[in-house]
Motif scaffolding. Structure first.
Motif, PDB file in Angstrom:
ATOM      1  N   ASP A 137       0.827  -1.199   0.000  1.00 40.86           N
ATOM      2  CA  ASP A 137       0.000   0.000   0.000  1.00 40.86           C
ATOM      3  C   ASP A 137       0.867   1.257   0.000  1.00 40.86           C
ATOM      4  OD1 ASP A 137      -2.731   1.319   0.439  1.00 40.86           O
ATOM      5  OD2 ASP A 137      -1.594   2.075   2.144  1.00 40.86           O
ATOM      6  N   TYR A 138       1.910   1.240   0.810  1.00 42.71           N
ATOM      7  CA  TYR A 138       2.820   2.388   0.896  1.00 42.71           C
ATOM      8  C   TYR A 138       3.512   2.638  -0.441  1.00 42.71           C
ATOM      9  CZ  TYR A 138       6.726   5.215   2.737  1.00 42.71           C
ATOM     10  OH  TYR A 138       7.646   6.208   2.975  1.00 42.71           O
ATOM     11  N   PHE A 139       3.968   1.571  -1.056  1.00 38.82           N
ATOM     12  CA  PHE A 139       4.753   1.650  -2.279  1.00 38.82           C
ATOM     13  C   PHE A 139       3.904   2.067  -3.480  1.00 38.82           C
ATOM     14  CE2 PHE A 139       7.409  -0.640  -5.599  1.00 38.82           C
ATOM     15  CZ  PHE A 139       8.504   0.194  -5.484  1.00 38.82           C
ATOM     16  N   LEU A 140       2.708   1.506  -3.575  1.00 39.49           N
ATOM     17  CA  LEU A 140       1.862   1.761  -4.737  1.00 39.49           C
ATOM     18  C   LEU A 140       1.085   3.069  -4.637  1.00 39.49           C
ATOM     19  CD1 LEU A 140       0.463  -1.824  -5.393  1.00 39.49           C
ATOM     20  CD2 LEU A 140       2.332  -0.657  -6.583  1.00 39.49           C
ATOM     21  N   ASN A 141       1.052   3.662  -3.451  1.00 40.71           N
ATOM     22  CA  ASN A 141       0.323   4.916  -3.268  1.00 40.71           C
ATOM     23  C   ASN A 141       1.251   6.065  -2.891  1.00 40.71           C
ATOM     24  OD1 ASN A 141      -2.689   4.152  -3.483  1.00 40.71           O
ATOM     25  ND2 ASN A 141      -1.860   2.590  -2.111  1.00 40.71           N
ATOM     26  N   ASP A 142       2.471   5.995  -3.368  1.00 38.13           N
ATOM     27  CA  ASP A 142       3.456   7.044  -3.135  1.00 38.13           C
ATOM     28  C   ASP A 142       3.146   8.223  -4.056  1.00 38.13           C
ATOM     29  OD1 ASP A 142       5.677   8.279  -2.087  1.00 38.13           O
ATOM     30  OD2 ASP A 142       7.100   7.240  -3.387  1.00 38.13           O
ATOM     31  N   HIS A 143       3.056   9.413  -3.481  1.00 39.62           N
ATOM     32  CA  HIS A 143       2.680  10.595  -4.255  1.00 39.62           C
ATOM     33  C   HIS A 143       3.672  11.731  -4.027  1.00 39.62           C
ATOM     34  CE1 HIS A 143      -1.186   8.468  -4.191  1.00 39.62           C
ATOM     35  NE2 HIS A 143      -1.561   9.223  -5.202  1.00 39.62           N
ATOM     36  N   TRP A 144       3.691  12.650  -4.965  1.00 40.27           N
ATOM     37  CA  TRP A 144       4.405  13.913  -4.794  1.00 40.27           C
ATOM     38  C   TRP A 144       3.492  15.025  -5.290  1.00 40.27           C
ATOM     39  CZ3 TRP A 144       8.117  16.245  -2.300  1.00 40.27           C
ATOM     40  CH2 TRP A 144       8.529  17.504  -2.711  1.00 40.27           C
ATOM     41  N   LEU A 145       3.106  15.924  -4.376  1.00 32.70           N
ATOM     42  CA  LEU A 145       2.211  17.034  -4.699  1.00 32.70           C
ATOM     43  C   LEU A 145       0.962  16.555  -5.429  1.00 32.70           C
ATOM     44  CD1 LEU A 145       4.809  19.740  -5.854  1.00 32.70           C
ATOM     45  CD2 LEU A 145       3.791  19.424  -3.585  1.00 32.70           C
ATOM     46  N   GLY A 146       0.423  15.432  -4.948  1.00 31.20           N
ATOM     47  CA  GLY A 146      -0.800  14.904  -5.517  1.00 31.20           C
ATOM     48  C   GLY A 146      -0.612  14.070  -6.757  1.00 31.20           C
ATOM     49  N   ARG A 147       0.628  13.963  -7.241  1.00 31.54           N
ATOM     50  CA  ARG A 147       0.896  13.187  -8.442  1.00 31.54           C
ATOM     51  C   ARG A 147       1.404  11.799  -8.068  1.00 31.54           C
ATOM     52  NH1 ARG A 147       1.844  18.452  -9.726  1.00 31.54           N
ATOM     53  NH2 ARG A 147       1.165  19.163 -11.783  1.00 31.54           N
ATOM     54  N   HIS A 148       0.793  10.804  -8.664  1.00 31.14           N
ATOM     55  CA  HIS A 148       1.175   9.428  -8.393  1.00 31.14           C
ATOM     56  C   HIS A 148       2.564   9.173  -8.957  1.00 31.14           C
ATOM     57  CE1 HIS A 148      -0.785   5.653  -6.974  1.00 31.14           C
ATOM     58  NE2 HIS A 148       0.296   5.135  -7.531  1.00 31.14           N
ATOM     59  N   LEU A 149       3.463   8.576  -8.169  1.00 34.97           N
ATOM     60  CA  LEU A 149       4.829   8.342  -8.598  1.00 34.97           C
ATOM     61  C   LEU A 149       4.999   6.934  -9.149  1.00 34.97           C
ATOM     62  CD1 LEU A 149       6.915  10.031  -5.758  1.00 34.97           C
ATOM     63  CD2 LEU A 149       6.689  10.795  -8.119  1.00 34.97           C
ATOM     64  N   ASN A 150       5.505   6.851 -10.365  1.00 41.57           N
ATOM     65  CA  ASN A 150       5.942   5.575 -10.914  1.00 41.57           C
ATOM     66  C   ASN A 150       7.456   5.469 -10.774  1.00 41.57           C
ATOM     67  OD1 ASN A 150       6.284   3.195 -12.328  1.00 41.57           O
ATOM     68  ND2 ASN A 150       6.079   4.132 -14.342  1.00 41.57           N
ATOM     69  N   SER A 151       8.165   6.547 -11.050  1.00 46.58           N
ATOM     70  CA  SER A 151       9.606   6.596 -10.836  1.00 46.58           C
ATOM     71  C   SER A 151       9.883   6.792  -9.342  1.00 46.58           C
ATOM     72  CB  SER A 151      10.216   7.737 -11.647  1.00 46.58           C
ATOM     73  OG  SER A 151       9.645   8.973 -11.256  1.00 46.58           O
ATOM     74  N   ASP A 152      11.145   7.013  -9.003  1.00 47.49           N
ATOM     75  CA  ASP A 152      11.577   7.236  -7.612  1.00 47.49           C
ATOM     76  C   ASP A 152      11.365   6.009  -6.732  1.00 47.49           C
ATOM     77  OD1 ASP A 152      11.507   9.689  -8.876  1.00 47.49           O
ATOM     78  OD2 ASP A 152      10.532  10.758  -7.244  1.00 47.49           O
ATOM     79  N   ASP A 153      11.247   4.832  -7.332  1.00 47.06           N
ATOM     80  CA  ASP A 153      10.978   3.627  -6.539  1.00 47.06           C
ATOM     81  C   ASP A 153      12.097   3.336  -5.553  1.00 47.06           C
ATOM     82  OD1 ASP A 153      12.795   1.412  -8.216  1.00 47.06           O
ATOM     83  OD2 ASP A 153      11.913   2.960  -9.469  1.00 47.06           O
ATOM     84  N   ASP A 154      13.375   3.558  -5.966  1.00 45.97           N
ATOM     85  CA  ASP A 154      14.470   3.255  -5.051  1.00 45.97           C
ATOM     86  C   ASP A 154      14.513   4.234  -3.880  1.00 45.97           C
ATOM     87  OD1 ASP A 154      15.208   5.307  -6.755  1.00 45.97           O
ATOM     88  OD2 ASP A 154      17.031   4.353  -7.469  1.00 45.97           O
ATOM     89  N   LYS A 155      14.102   5.489  -4.122  1.00 48.68           N
ATOM     90  CA  LYS A 155      13.995   6.440  -3.014  1.00 48.68           C
ATOM     91  C   LYS A 155      12.963   5.959  -2.001  1.00 48.68           C
ATOM     92  CE  LYS A 155      16.546  10.213  -3.917  1.00 48.68           C
ATOM     93  NZ  LYS A 155      17.513  10.785  -2.949  1.00 48.68           N
ATOM     94  N   CYS A 156      11.834   5.469  -2.493  1.00 47.76           N
ATOM     95  CA  CYS A 156      10.770   5.003  -1.614  1.00 47.76           C
ATOM     96  C   CYS A 156      11.216   3.781  -0.812  1.00 47.76           C
ATOM     97  CB  CYS A 156       9.528   4.669  -2.445  1.00 47.76           C
ATOM     98  SG  CYS A 156       8.077   4.229  -1.474  1.00 47.76           S
ATOM     99  N   LEU A 157      11.899   2.849  -1.456  1.00 47.49           N
ATOM    100  CA  LEU A 157      12.397   1.654  -0.770  1.00 47.49           C
ATOM    101  C   LEU A 157      13.410   2.017   0.308  1.00 47.49           C
ATOM    102  CD1 LEU A 157      12.805  -0.661  -3.877  1.00 47.49           C
ATOM    103  CD2 LEU A 157      11.402  -1.197  -1.880  1.00 47.49           C
ATOM    104  N   THR A 158      14.287   2.965  -0.001  1.00 43.66           N
ATOM    105  CA  THR A 158      15.279   3.411   0.983  1.00 43.66           C
ATOM    106  C   THR A 158      14.586   4.037   2.191  1.00 43.66           C
ATOM    107  OG1 THR A 158      16.869   3.848  -0.802  1.00 43.66           O
ATOM    108  CG2 THR A 158      17.302   4.870   1.333  1.00 43.66           C
TER     109      THR A 158
END
Length: 472
Positions: free
Chosen positions: A219-240
């Motif tokens: 849930d955390y990984f698939l619903n990662d947002h930036w300023l309301g925009r859904h993030l597909n990139s930045d996955d390694d930042k999210c994992l870290t």
């Protein structure tokens, strides 16, 4: 006049310390970073590893070389995850190269995070390794990577990275090499000092499966947002961020036998990659600073060397300000003294631009001819950082083609490449394919030796190897 000169000298000294203290300390830390030794009785072996390769499958020859290298390392299973429309195509390419160990699964639409989660749900080993489809591992790579997990507190690990040097490199190839050499320097130094790291690069990263294989993380990984925009990139930042938030350590293995190679764009597309990485760098670090606390509670040196230092950009402005302060401070000195001082300052600034490249220049001293352009690009990169900061709302990959259609214009060249086997890989396992959600084979070892942990984490709020490098 003397009073003003003294004031400017004090201002120069303070600014110089703020700007360059991290470089001085990081030089010592980087060159004293010891590789993690292999244990005679390792906690984990390659048979405890599942490797996940999310791919858009746009370059079949590079993908096959990557897959062959990963398979030689002996992981329990390798899962390739792509779009449903490309499953059969990848399988045909694998068959053309006698690759039968890899399992290919599909998702409805190309989305790296969705692909990673789809594969994670099928992992049954203690360690999960994510690998991009353009990395090349040495044969003993997994043994050295797994050495980081001898500590029960380490939840994730990575290694050094290098850009493959062309036989006749052009400037773009060299700039890509410089980029990862600088990244190795920055991450190795901070990780050696306090265990901190801005990003555990998604090119290849290993995690204890128990950290990731749960609905909370999905849930955390698939619903990662930036300023309301859904993030597909930045996955390694999210994992870290997730790993550190849960209280785990992240370790780097800097043994020379565990250096992976990769490729970057060797043309003007490299600039697009730099912009994407810089945007991810800003988004990821600002997210940590707004929502996390580990960056100041556990990693004080990293706080200074990464999170505070990121605002020292562009470098041209910083070094220009230092030169002006020094000029004002030396206003009353003789011409000879001023000349000596400014020559010394210029030598230091030049040294700061090349010290991170010394390992590469030792291997390839002929590349010294590119140094003037590299220094100029390091200053240009500061303005790229500013542009990226102003355009963080752009979350697209930029250099990635996320087309999922399996049409003739795409398949014909890829299938042609598949008929040109470069290397045969022996195997005893049967190929497995999953397409359109139908799983045809699942045979994996049970989870073992994973650290138990109390799962407490703030839920994601609604609202790419993202390897941002801030130039010295």
């Amino acid at each position: 006049m003397v009073s003003n000169a003294n004031a400017f000298m004090i201002l120069f000294a303070l600014t110089f310390i703020v700007r360059y203290l991290r470089l001085i300390v990081n030089i010592v830390a980087y060159y004293t970073f010891k590789p993690r030794p292999l244990s005679t009785k390792p906690a984990f072996s390659p048979s405890d590893v599942t490797v996940i390769i999310p791919t858009v499958f746009s370059h079949s020859d590079e993908f096959i070389r990557c897959l062959q290298g990963i398979l030689r390392c002996g992981a329990a299973e390798v899962i390739v995850v792509t779009a449903n429309a490309k499953v059969a195509l990848i399988q045909q390419c694998c068959e053309a190269h006698n690759i039968t160990q890899a399992r290919v699964i599909g998702v409805k639409k190309l989305n790296k995070r969705v692909q990673m989660v789809a594969a994670l749900k099928k992992v049954q080993t203690s360690i999960t390794v994510f690998a991009d489809d353009d990395v090349f591992w040495p044969t003993s790579y997994l043994e050295y990577l797994l050495a980081s997990f001898e500590s029960e507190f380490v939840g994730a690990a990575g290694t050094r990275q290098r850009v493959r040097r062309d036989s006749s490199p052009n400037l773009w190839n060299f700039l890509g090499i410089c980029y990862l050499e600088r990244r190795n320097f920055n991450t190795g130094a901070t990780n050696n000092i306090d265990g901190g790291i801005s990003t555990l690069s998604g090119r290849t990263s290993a995690y204890r499966t128990i950290i990731l294989k749960n609905e909370m993380f999905f849930d955390y990984f698939l619903n990662d947002h930036w300023l309301g925009r859904h993030l597909n990139s930045d996955d390694d930042k999210c994992l870290t961020r997730w790993t550190y938030t849960l209280g785990w350590d992240i370790a780097l293995q800097f043994d020379e036998k565990a250096v992976l190679e990769t490729t970057l764009e060797s043309n003007t597309k490299f600039l697009h990659q730099c912009v994407r990485w810089a945007r991810a760098h800003w988004r990821g670090n600002l997210t940590v600073m707004m929502k996390g606390n580990y960056w100041y509670s556990r990693h004080l040196w990293t706080l200074y060397a990464i999170y505070i230092a990121q605002f020292q950009t562009p470098a041209l402005l910083m070094d220009g300000s230092l030169a002006w302060m020094l000029y004002q401070a030396m206003a009353g000195a003789s011409e000879n003294v001023r000349t000596v001082v400014f020559v010394a300052f210029s030598i230091w600034v030049l040294f700061s631009k090349i010290v991170k490249l010394i390992p590469h220049l030792i291997r390839y001293p002929q590349d010294v001819r590119f140094l003037p352009a590299s220094v100029l690009f390091s200053y240009l990169h500061g303005f790229i950082n500013i542009y990226a900061l102003c355009t963080m709302h752009v979350t697209a990959w930029g250099s990635k083609n996320l087309t999922t259609q399996s049409n003739a214009s795409e398949q014909t060249p890829l299938l042609h490449d598949a008929q040109q086997p470069e290397e045969q890989t022996s195997t005893n396992d049967a190929a497995t394919v999953e397409g359109d959600g139908q799983d045809h084979q699942l045979s994996q070892s049970p989870i073992s030796r994973c650290r138990r942990y109390s799962w407490t984490v703030t839920q994601a709020e609604d609202g790419d190897d993202t390897d941002g490098v801030v130039e010295e």
